[in-house]
Design a protein around this motif. Sequence first.
Motif, PDB file in Angstrom:
ATOM      1  N   GLY A 119    -135.961 -17.797 -68.992  1.00 42.29           N
ATOM      2  CA  GLY A 119    -135.309 -19.101 -69.805  1.00 42.29           C
ATOM      3  C   GLY A 119    -134.334 -19.137 -70.512  1.00 42.29           C
ATOM      4  O   GLY A 119    -134.504 -19.761 -70.952  1.00 42.29           O
ATOM      5  N   ALA A 120    -134.184 -18.020 -70.371  1.00 41.27           N
ATOM      6  CA  ALA A 120    -132.570 -17.993 -71.238  1.00 41.27           C
ATOM      7  C   ALA A 120    -131.638 -19.340 -70.532  1.00 41.27           C
ATOM      8  O   ALA A 120    -131.020 -18.493 -69.615  1.00 41.27           O
ATOM      9  N   VAL A 121    -131.363 -20.216 -70.881  1.00 41.98           N
ATOM     10  CA  VAL A 121    -130.817 -21.314 -70.217  1.00 41.98           C
ATOM     11  C   VAL A 121    -128.934 -21.346 -71.181  1.00 41.98           C
ATOM     12  O   VAL A 121    -128.691 -21.769 -72.540  1.00 41.98           O
ATOM     13  N   MET A 122    -128.103 -20.565 -70.255  1.00 46.98           N
ATOM     14  CA  MET A 122    -127.048 -20.697 -70.736  1.00 46.98           C
ATOM     15  C   MET A 122    -125.570 -21.643 -70.060  1.00 46.98           C
ATOM     16  O   MET A 122    -125.942 -21.969 -68.679  1.00 46.98           O
ATOM     17  N   VAL A 123    -125.300 -22.366 -70.735  1.00 45.26           N
ATOM     18  CA  VAL A 123    -124.836 -23.371 -70.404  1.00 45.26           C
ATOM     19  C   VAL A 123    -123.093 -23.354 -70.480  1.00 45.26           C
ATOM     20  O   VAL A 123    -122.574 -23.683 -71.534  1.00 45.26           O
ATOM     21  N   MET A 124    -122.377 -24.248 -69.906  1.00 46.41           N
ATOM     22  CA  MET A 124    -121.181 -23.766 -69.682  1.00 46.41           C
ATOM     23  C   MET A 124    -119.975 -25.194 -68.891  1.00 46.41           C
ATOM     24  O   MET A 124    -120.524 -25.922 -68.252  1.00 46.41           O
ATOM     25  N   ASP A 125    -118.937 -26.206 -69.828  1.00 45.73           N
ATOM     26  CA  ASP A 125    -118.785 -26.808 -69.398  1.00 45.73           C
ATOM     27  C   ASP A 125    -117.443 -27.196 -68.910  1.00 45.73           C
ATOM     28  O   ASP A 125    -117.060 -26.113 -68.350  1.00 45.73           O
ATOM     29  N   GLU A 126    -116.379 -27.374 -68.406  1.00 47.41           N
ATOM     30  CA  GLU A 126    -116.039 -27.538 -67.310  1.00 47.41           C
ATOM     31  C   GLU A 126    -114.815 -27.266 -68.182  1.00 47.41           C
ATOM     32  O   GLU A 126    -113.541 -27.016 -66.940  1.00 47.41           O
ATOM     33  N   THR A 127    -114.110 -26.267 -69.434  1.00 42.03           N
ATOM     34  CA  THR A 127    -113.050 -25.966 -69.648  1.00 42.03           C
ATOM     35  C   THR A 127    -113.638 -24.513 -68.907  1.00 42.03           C
ATOM     36  O   THR A 127    -112.831 -23.670 -69.325  1.00 42.03           O
ATOM     37  N   VAL A 128    -114.606 -23.638 -68.233  1.00 42.37           N
ATOM     38  CA  VAL A 128    -115.291 -22.723 -68.025  1.00 42.37           C
ATOM     39  C   VAL A 128    -114.193 -22.363 -67.024  1.00 42.37           C
ATOM     40  O   VAL A 128    -114.247 -22.931 -65.847  1.00 42.37           O
ATOM     41  N   ASN A 129    -114.094 -21.043 -66.902  1.00 42.85           N
ATOM     42  CA  ASN A 129    -113.313 -20.130 -65.609  1.00 42.85           C
ATOM     43  C   ASN A 129    -114.469 -19.444 -64.846  1.00 42.85           C
ATOM     44  O   ASN A 129    -115.156 -18.455 -66.189  1.00 42.85           O
ATOM     45  N   MET A 130    -114.862 -19.621 -64.243  1.00 41.34           N
ATOM     46  CA  MET A 130    -116.197 -19.021 -63.915  1.00 41.34           C
ATOM     47  C   MET A 130    -115.988 -18.117 -63.461  1.00 41.34           C
ATOM     48  O   MET A 130    -116.754 -16.735 -63.201  1.00 41.34           O
ATOM     49  N   VAL A 131    -113.908 -16.614 -62.612  1.00 37.52           N
ATOM     50  CA  VAL A 131    -114.303 -15.920 -62.582  1.00 37.52           C
ATOM     51  C   VAL A 131    -114.235 -14.794 -63.900  1.00 37.52           C
ATOM     52  O   VAL A 131    -114.928 -14.080 -64.037  1.00 37.52           O
ATOM     53  N   ASN A 132    -113.893 -15.716 -65.735  1.00 38.85           N
ATOM     54  CA  ASN A 132    -113.776 -14.532 -66.782  1.00 38.85           C
ATOM     55  C   ASN A 132    -115.617 -15.067 -66.565  1.00 38.85           C
ATOM     56  O   ASN A 132    -116.173 -13.459 -67.538  1.00 38.85           O
TER      57      ASN A 132
ATOM     58  N   TYR B 294    -111.877 -18.776 -58.242  1.00 41.41           N
ATOM     59  CA  TYR B 294    -111.165 -17.638 -57.712  1.00 41.41           C
ATOM     60  C   TYR B 294    -109.881 -17.786 -56.291  1.00 41.41           C
ATOM     61  O   TYR B 294    -108.796 -16.916 -57.360  1.00 41.41           O
ATOM     62  N   GLU B 295    -109.586 -18.612 -56.222  1.00 42.58           N
ATOM     63  CA  GLU B 295    -108.043 -19.157 -55.194  1.00 42.58           C
ATOM     64  C   GLU B 295    -107.223 -19.267 -56.100  1.00 42.58           C
ATOM     65  O   GLU B 295    -106.637 -19.043 -55.711  1.00 42.58           O
ATOM     66  N   ARG B 296    -107.882 -20.000 -57.257  1.00 42.90           N
ATOM     67  CA  ARG B 296    -106.585 -20.249 -58.165  1.00 42.90           C
ATOM     68  C   ARG B 296    -106.026 -18.949 -59.460  1.00 42.90           C
ATOM     69  O   ARG B 296    -105.468 -18.678 -59.217  1.00 42.90           O
ATOM     70  N   CYS B 297    -107.288 -18.857 -59.460  1.00 44.39           N
ATOM     71  CA  CYS B 297    -107.169 -17.140 -60.124  1.00 44.39           C
ATOM     72  C   CYS B 297    -105.856 -16.125 -59.397  1.00 44.39           C
ATOM     73  O   CYS B 297    -104.793 -15.437 -59.865  1.00 44.39           O
ATOM     74  N   ILE B 298    -106.601 -16.788 -57.887  1.00 42.83           N
ATOM     75  CA  ILE B 298    -105.321 -15.430 -57.349  1.00 42.83           C
ATOM     76  C   ILE B 298    -103.465 -15.885 -56.914  1.00 42.83           C
ATOM     77  O   ILE B 298    -103.261 -14.938 -57.043  1.00 42.83           O
ATOM     78  N   LYS B 299    -104.233 -17.386 -57.171  1.00 41.53           N
ATOM     79  CA  LYS B 299    -102.809 -17.110 -56.771  1.00 41.53           C
ATOM     80  C   LYS B 299    -102.101 -17.915 -57.699  1.00 41.53           C
ATOM     81  O   LYS B 299    -100.361 -17.640 -57.617  1.00 41.53           O
ATOM     82  N   THR B 300    -102.179 -18.378 -58.801  1.00 42.22           N
ATOM     83  CA  THR B 300    -101.697 -18.289 -59.988  1.00 42.22           C
ATOM     84  C   THR B 300    -102.165 -17.887 -60.989  1.00 42.22           C
ATOM     85  O   THR B 300    -101.043 -17.663 -62.564  1.00 42.22           O
ATOM     86  N   GLY B 301    -102.609 -17.293 -61.392  1.00 41.54           N
ATOM     87  CA  GLY B 301    -103.092 -16.385 -62.254  1.00 41.54           C
ATOM     88  C   GLY B 301    -104.021 -16.483 -63.231  1.00 41.54           C
ATOM     89  O   GLY B 301    -104.402 -16.079 -64.375  1.00 41.54           O
ATOM     90  N   GLU B 302    -103.811 -17.775 -62.874  1.00 38.88           N
ATOM     91  CA  GLU B 302    -104.843 -18.907 -64.439  1.00 38.88           C
ATOM     92  C   GLU B 302    -106.465 -18.383 -64.214  1.00 38.88           C
ATOM     93  O   GLU B 302    -107.615 -18.409 -62.640  1.00 38.88           O
ATOM     94  N   CYS B 303    -107.557 -17.311 -64.871  1.00 34.29           N
ATOM     95  CA  CYS B 303    -108.221 -17.087 -64.450  1.00 34.29           C
ATOM     96  C   CYS B 303    -109.648 -16.899 -65.927  1.00 34.29           C
ATOM     97  O   CYS B 303    -110.271 -16.179 -65.775  1.00 34.29           O
ATOM     98  N   GLY B 304    -108.536 -17.983 -66.651  1.00 39.12           N
ATOM     99  CA  GLY B 304    -109.662 -17.932 -68.154  1.00 39.12           C
ATOM    100  C   GLY B 304    -109.033 -16.450 -68.913  1.00 39.12           C
ATOM    101  O   GLY B 304    -108.402 -15.987 -68.088  1.00 39.12           O
ATOM    102  N   GLN B 305    -109.912 -16.198 -70.202  1.00 41.00           N
ATOM    103  CA  GLN B 305    -108.909 -15.804 -71.518  1.00 41.00           C
ATOM    104  C   GLN B 305    -109.679 -13.944 -71.174  1.00 41.00           C
ATOM    105  O   GLN B 305    -110.976 -14.532 -70.669  1.00 41.00           O
ATOM    106  N   ALA B 306    -108.771 -13.096 -70.815  1.00 41.35           N
ATOM    107  CA  ALA B 306    -109.723 -11.920 -70.486  1.00 41.35           C
ATOM    108  C   ALA B 306    -110.243 -11.321 -71.494  1.00 41.35           C
ATOM    109  O   ALA B 306    -109.684 -11.698 -72.978  1.00 41.35           O
TER     110      ALA B 306
END
Length: 419
Positions: A313-326, A407-419
């Motif tokens: 029951g641990a609800v983790m909420v992510m807004d539109e700024t989050v990159n899901m690959v990260n 994922y497609e953007r991450c592979i294509k452009t390297g934009e994957c959120g912050q490592a």
Amino acid sequence: MEKMLLKRVDIPNATDIDVAVKHGAYAMVPKAFEMRPVDVVNEVKQANLRGRGGAGFPTGLKWELCARVHGTLKYLLCNADEGEPGTFKDRFILHQDPHLLIEGMIIAGYAIGAERGYIYLRYEYPKGVSILEKAIEQAYAKGYLGKNILGKGFSFDLSVHRGAGAYICGEETALIESLEGKRGQPRIRPPFPASQGAWRRPTVINNVETLSNIPSIIAMGSEAYASIGEETSPGPKIYGVSGHVNRPGAYELPMGTTLREIIYDHCGGIRGGRKLKAVIPGGASTPMLTEAHLDVKMDFNSLVSAGSMLGSGAVMVMDETVNMVNTAYVLIRFFAHESCGKCTPCREGTSWLYQVYHRLMHRQGRPDDIDLLLYICDTVKGKCFCPLGEGAIQPVLSSIKHFRADYERCIKTGECGQA
Ligand SMILES: Cc1cc2nc3c(=O)[nH]c(=O)nc-3n(C[C@H](O)[C@H](O)[C@H](O)COP(=O)(O)O)c2cc1C
Ligand code: SF4
């Protein structure tokens, strides 16, 4: 709904037994002792309480299996390991109302005929050790623990056992191994703990929140309890909400409250008025959901129908700024680190997944990486010794299913959120 689990957490000093007793603690111990143990078990069965540790197993049934064994020492273990990322609901009870848990454990011990109990406490909850030990000491001093409790002939000893910081030790058989002083790795089942658990004796193991429901079931009776929330998973539930909501925290609500009600009514919506992107509904090992799932009821069966799980029951909420690959990277890093290494698919699969994500996060993604991730998940799926491996691939599979574009953007452009 009147609070049952978090009813004393806002009362100052409720960890002190005199304050707790003044507000109702231990009142159900004499009431339960008036009943036969088998009647207490039946009451819990009829209440249809399902375990709050993640699997949702019917508590009464588990108790019955253990209670049926006579003439041997039995154990009652409380699983307070709470190691799943995002999960913090048990901590509220442990730190703020330990007497609720102890009361539930005394009644549970009486029902199943266990005279020895342990609270297996997460290593990372050091504050909990002293709070629980003091609460236990006070309960002994008041005659709620120890020999011949309240003069009714039942004896129950309880102590705290601190873990050493491994997520796998929340899995019940690994917890038992660890309690016995061995390396924390899961045991093969059967035999199940109810017949052969700690030191090979019949053992019931329940989550903190599960055991904390027991005094309420005794107080209101199974029928009234079963009418709360959903028919297939009744009772109150503590939802621990974290992430991008305005008011994160632990909310006690009827089982089956929808995600929309939790996020928007109780937690005040998404921070900064942003759009919701993803929700992990039950802790790191439960599949991600999206905005399209906001009307899903947060109970065991409804979440399975929606393609996820209630978990803890641990609800983790992510807004539109989050990159899901990260997000998937952070979670798989955790699982690769916590894999106990006993079986090959999980040990090798999680670290292979981690390596691919590490590459992606360092702008070295390859065109076939999505297929590679899915292939690795396939080598893990259904082939692991315990549920940790299966849980580990859920963030990968669900993030690819719902957020492939990331994922497609991450592979294509390297934009994957912050490592
Ligand atoms: C990897 C893993 C970690 C777990 N961690 C916890 C935990 O921290 N707390 C918990 O109560 N159950 C945890 N569980 C579930 C337990 O194995 C078990 O189902 C639970 O303690 C039973 O109690 P319940 O019936 O009251 O839910 C975990 C399971 C797995 C596979
Ligand atoms: S699935 Fe992972 S955690 Fe479970 S036994 Fe295998 S290696 Fe250990």
